[in-house]
Design a protein around this motif. Sequence first.
Motif, PDB file in Angstrom:
ATOM      1  N   VAL A 259       0.863  -1.187   0.000  1.00  0.00           N
ATOM      2  CA  VAL A 259       0.000   0.000   0.000  1.00  0.00           C
ATOM      3  C   VAL A 259       0.895   1.230   0.000  1.00  0.00           C
ATOM      4  CG1 VAL A 259      -1.870   1.223   1.141  1.00  0.00           C
ATOM      5  CG2 VAL A 259      -1.737  -1.272   1.314  1.00  0.00           C
TER       6      VAL A 259
ATOM      7  N   VAL B 163       0.726  -8.066   3.936  1.00  0.00           N
ATOM      8  CA  VAL B 163       0.336  -6.698   3.601  1.00  0.00           C
ATOM      9  C   VAL B 163       1.422  -5.776   4.144  1.00  0.00           C
ATOM     10  CG1 VAL B 163      -1.370  -4.864   3.854  1.00  0.00           C
ATOM     11  CG2 VAL B 163      -2.118  -7.255   3.803  1.00  0.00           C
TER      12      VAL B 163
ATOM     13  N   THR C  40       2.238  -1.795   4.590  1.00  0.00           N
ATOM     14  CA  THR C  40       1.661  -0.452   4.503  1.00  0.00           C
ATOM     15  C   THR C  40       2.789   0.568   4.392  1.00  0.00           C
ATOM     16  OG1 THR C  40       1.540  -0.215   6.911  1.00  0.00           O
ATOM     17  CG2 THR C  40      -0.385  -1.139   5.798  1.00  0.00           C
TER      18      THR C  40
ATOM     19  N   GLN D 295      -3.417   0.911   7.437  1.00  0.00           N
ATOM     20  CA  GLN D 295      -3.185  -0.143   8.412  1.00  0.00           C
ATOM     21  C   GLN D 295      -4.480  -0.870   8.762  1.00  0.00           C
ATOM     22  OE1 GLN D 295      -1.115   1.679  11.706  1.00  0.00           O
ATOM     23  NE2 GLN D 295       0.763   1.985  10.524  1.00  0.00           N
TER      24      GLN D 295
ATOM     25  N   GLY E 170      -5.365  -3.034   5.921  1.00  0.00           N
ATOM     26  CA  GLY E 170      -4.441  -4.164   5.817  1.00  0.00           C
ATOM     27  C   GLY E 170      -4.890  -5.359   6.634  1.00  0.00           C
TER      28      GLY E 170
ATOM     29  N   ALA F 213      -5.733  -9.408   4.879  1.00  0.00           N
ATOM     30  CA  ALA F 213      -4.833 -10.520   5.176  1.00  0.00           C
ATOM     31  C   ALA F 213      -5.568 -11.853   5.232  1.00  0.00           C
ATOM     32  CB  ALA F 213      -4.117 -10.270   6.504  1.00  0.00           C
TER      33      ALA F 213
ATOM     34  N   ILE G 166       1.069  -8.641   8.635  1.00  0.00           N
ATOM     35  CA  ILE G 166       0.847  -7.251   8.263  1.00  0.00           C
ATOM     36  C   ILE G 166       2.008  -6.423   8.787  1.00  0.00           C
ATOM     37  CG2 ILE G 166      -0.662  -5.235   8.422  1.00  0.00           C
ATOM     38  CD1 ILE G 166      -2.146  -8.540   9.360  1.00  0.00           C
TER      39      ILE G 166
END
Length: 346
Positions: free
Chosen positions: A172, A239, A241, A249, A252, A256, A262
């Motif tokens: 992201v 994920v 961020t 966040q 995310g 998942a 994450i």
Amino acid sequence: MKVARFYAPGDIRIEEAPEPSAGPDELKLKVHNCSTCGTDLKIFRHGHHHIDPPRVIGHEIAGEVVEVGSNVDGWQAGDRVQVIAAIPCGECPDCKRGWMTICPNQRSMGYHYDGGFAEYMIVPHAVLKVDGVNRIPESLSYAEASVAEPFACVLNGQELARVGEGDTVVVVGAGPIGCLHVRLARARGAEAVYLVELSRQRLEMAAALVKPDAAICSADVDPIEEVLRLTDGRGVDVVITAAAAGKAQEDGLKMAARRGRISFFGGLPKDNPIIACDSNLVHYRELTIVGANGSSPDHNKRALELIASGAVPVDDLITHRMPLDGVLDAIHTVSTGEAIKVTIEP
């Protein structure tokens, strides 16, 4: 010599300064490249609690050794080098356990010491003490070597998130860090890498270079729904961020897959660091949330090796090159999102 010196938020001045000399435990460099990043923009706008102005900023440094202190071994004039930005003490309990990225005594180039927005600079003993000067492979330009510092941070983040063979990954944020994350995830064997970005222009520019398996503009579609669609409802293994946004966040966690990881790679604004976390998602899906804070000297060394090997190319990510007089233009260009990576060539 010429330097770019920070005095206060909104006040960076191009000035003449005396050319420094190396002390007995120091190196003097002729700076060839010092690349810019979002942190430089934050310093320009808001200052930083670790900077006691006036201070020469710039921390993504590559240059040539021109003077070697009398007590320094292993270096000579003409050596091409890259310098770490975050300087661990090497002596505290965390450093002794190998956790140099979270050293509580950490100092930084361009914050506690004058940095690389200058024609010449001093590498302090604190850097040499922790093996923080790296020889640039002959195949690499100074500009490419300057990107090793942010890439080292990316390497730390992906190691903590255990990105590996067969993973599906969402990144992201399509800035320079996001682009490096896409490329490193591929180099580490990810099966598919998706890139999410709010700005359509920035997404298209980044996607044209790093070619993710899907480029998702979160201004046009719900990124959670799109990621679930691309993964047949399963979600992704990792994920990352790479954006300073609480929503990234929070999203995310919902992207998942079971046992997903994450990485909260991008820090949040200090006046708004709290997010909504669905604890049941973490509990029932056995999710792992990891932080990522900077890099160690070893990460810098290995980042240079990965770039030199061709596993993670960076030259095409350097979209703008500017002289030292252009530091303010460079920071403005970073703020507009028109560039991927801007480098200063003093």
